[in-house]
Design a protein around this motif. Structure first.
Motif, short mmCIF file in Angstrom:
data_model
loop_
_atom_site.label_atom_id
_atom_site.label_comp_id
_atom_site.label_asym_id
_atom_site.label_seq_id
_atom_site.Cartn_x
_atom_site.Cartn_y
_atom_site.Cartn_z
N GLY A 100 -42.78 -24.76 -62.96
CA GLY A 100 -42.36 -23.83 -61.91
C GLY A 100 -41.02 -24.24 -61.34
N ILE A 101 -40.56 -23.48 -60.34
CA ILE A 101 -39.32 -23.79 -59.63
C ILE A 101 -39.56 -23.58 -58.15
CG2 ILE A 101 -36.88 -23.16 -59.29
CD1 ILE A 101 -36.84 -22.16 -62.18
N ASP A 102 -39.18 -24.57 -57.34
CA ASP A 102 -39.39 -24.50 -55.90
C ASP A 102 -38.11 -24.29 -55.10
OD1 ASP A 102 -42.35 -25.25 -55.82
OD2 ASP A 102 -41.49 -26.92 -56.95
N GLY A 103 -36.98 -24.63 -55.68
CA GLY A 103 -35.73 -24.46 -54.95
C GLY A 103 -34.56 -24.24 -55.89
N VAL A 104 -33.64 -23.40 -55.45
CA VAL A 104 -32.40 -23.14 -56.19
C VAL A 104 -31.24 -23.42 -55.24
CG1 VAL A 104 -30.94 -21.37 -57.20
CG2 VAL A 104 -33.36 -21.46 -57.80
N ILE A 105 -30.32 -24.27 -55.68
CA ILE A 105 -29.14 -24.57 -54.87
C ILE A 105 -27.90 -24.08 -55.59
CG2 ILE A 105 -27.77 -26.39 -53.81
CD1 ILE A 105 -30.28 -28.03 -53.52
N ASN A 106 -27.22 -23.13 -54.96
CA ASN A 106 -25.98 -22.58 -55.51
C ASN A 106 -24.81 -23.43 -55.04
OD1 ASN A 106 -27.00 -20.09 -56.87
ND2 ASN A 106 -27.67 -19.60 -54.80
N ASN A 107 -24.50 -24.44 -55.84
CA ASN A 107 -23.45 -25.39 -55.49
C ASN A 107 -22.19 -25.20 -56.33
OD1 ASN A 107 -22.30 -28.12 -54.56
ND2 ASN A 107 -22.58 -28.45 -56.76
N LEU A 155 -30.68 -21.93 -51.47
CA LEU A 155 -29.67 -22.51 -50.59
C LEU A 155 -28.31 -22.38 -51.24
CD1 LEU A 155 -28.81 -24.14 -48.08
CD2 LEU A 155 -29.33 -26.22 -49.39
N SER A 156 -27.37 -21.73 -50.54
CA SER A 156 -26.01 -21.56 -51.06
C SER A 156 -25.02 -22.31 -50.19
CB SER A 156 -25.65 -20.07 -51.09
OG SER A 156 -26.50 -19.37 -51.98
N LEU A 157 -24.10 -23.02 -50.82
CA LEU A 157 -23.11 -23.79 -50.08
C LEU A 157 -21.92 -22.89 -49.78
CD1 LEU A 157 -23.30 -27.30 -51.75
CD2 LEU A 157 -24.86 -26.16 -50.16
#
Length: 287
Positions: A100-107, A155-157
């Motif tokens: 699965g996937i719990d978090g995506v960070i757009n860095n 979460l996007s930076l």
């Protein structure tokens, strides 16, 4: 690891969680990967750098080794966030590998601080495709996986929206691409209000010592006015560890969030502690 110093304690909240991070082969993305790995998280390292660069240290494979050494599990993948099939394939491989996937960070990001007149169409398209479109594409493709998580995060930076002319006139194309990330995140937070997915943005109070500062903004001398990437890693960890969606829809600043979570001494984050009182406020933030 001195460049990635973090001050907040790991709580174990991300133990066994799977975090997909774009642009994680160096800088802030790498620092976040190592912070989460120290909690026992699974880290999908999605970046373009598979081969060593003479001026830019770090590849998906070197970070994978660091992630494993820090206590996490790593999945290095060469990914261009502009390419739908690559992003879709990487997300599927991540979910298949870790369940699965719990978090995506757009860095992952592209920066060019030039005016409309001085920005070529090719450079404009690059910033829009990696920054604004990258958030849309990754979120769009990751949503089915995140909805299966007990506490999903996007979460996007990107910075808070600041329409002061002094932030728009000098480099409107870059500002548009970064504000696009924030607006998409604000919209996603509302779209997913009834879901188990929290959506937020994060931006540094001061400039951070990364390749972008050295090569795109100024020079390595600016590192004396910078904090280490660890400050953003600590803030991102706090966000990913927050399971009640209280931060969803919020445009967060690293220092403000960390102060609210109990950090009151930021001197150790300074790239040059002797210059800790001379830090430069980051773009889009008023003094």
């Amino acid at each position: 690891m001195s460049e990635d110093i973090t001050l907040t304690e790991n709580t174990g909240a991300l133990q066994g969680k799977t975090i997909f991070i774009t642009g994680a082969s160096r800088g802030i993305g790498r620092a976040i990967a190592l912070k989460c790995a120290a909690d026992g998280a699974n880290i999908a390292i999605a970046a373009k750098s598979a081969e060593p660069h003479p001026k830019l240290p770090g590849t998906i494979f070197s970070v994978a080794e660091e992630v494993e050494a820090a206590g996490g599990k790593a999945l290095p993948m060469q990914v261009d966030v502009r390419e739908e099939d690559q992003v879709a394939g990487a997300l599927k491989k991540t979910a298949d590998t870790f369940g699965g996937i719990d978090g995506v960070i757009n860095n992952a990001g592209a920066i060019n601080l030039t005016s409309v007149e001085a920005t070529s169409p090719k450079r404009y398209d690059l910033m829009m495709d990696i920054n604004a479109r990258g958030v849309y594409l990754t979120a769009h493709l990751a949503m089915p996986y995140l909805k299966q998580s007990a506490s999903g995060h996007i979460l996007s930076l990107s910075p808070p929206i600041n329409l002061e002319p002094r932030w728009l006139g000098p480099f409107a194309p870059y500002a548009l691409s970064k504000y696009g990330m924030t607006i998409l995140s604000m919209g996603l937070a509302e779209e997913l209000r009834e879901s188990n997915i929290s959506v937020a943005t994060l931006w540094p109070q001061t400039i951070v010592a990364t390749a972008a500062i050295e090569f795109a903004v100024g020079s390595r001398e600016m590192f004396d006015q910078s904090r280490k990437p660890g400050v953003m890693a600590d803030a991102a960890y706090e966000i990913l560890s927050t399971s009640d969606k209280s931060l969803s829809g919020v445009q967060l600043i690293d220092e403000t969030l960390l102060r609210a979570r109990g950090v009151d001494d930021f001197s150790q984050y300074a790239h040059n502690p002797a210059k800790a009182g001379e830090l430069m406020v980051d773009l889009f933030l008023d003094p």
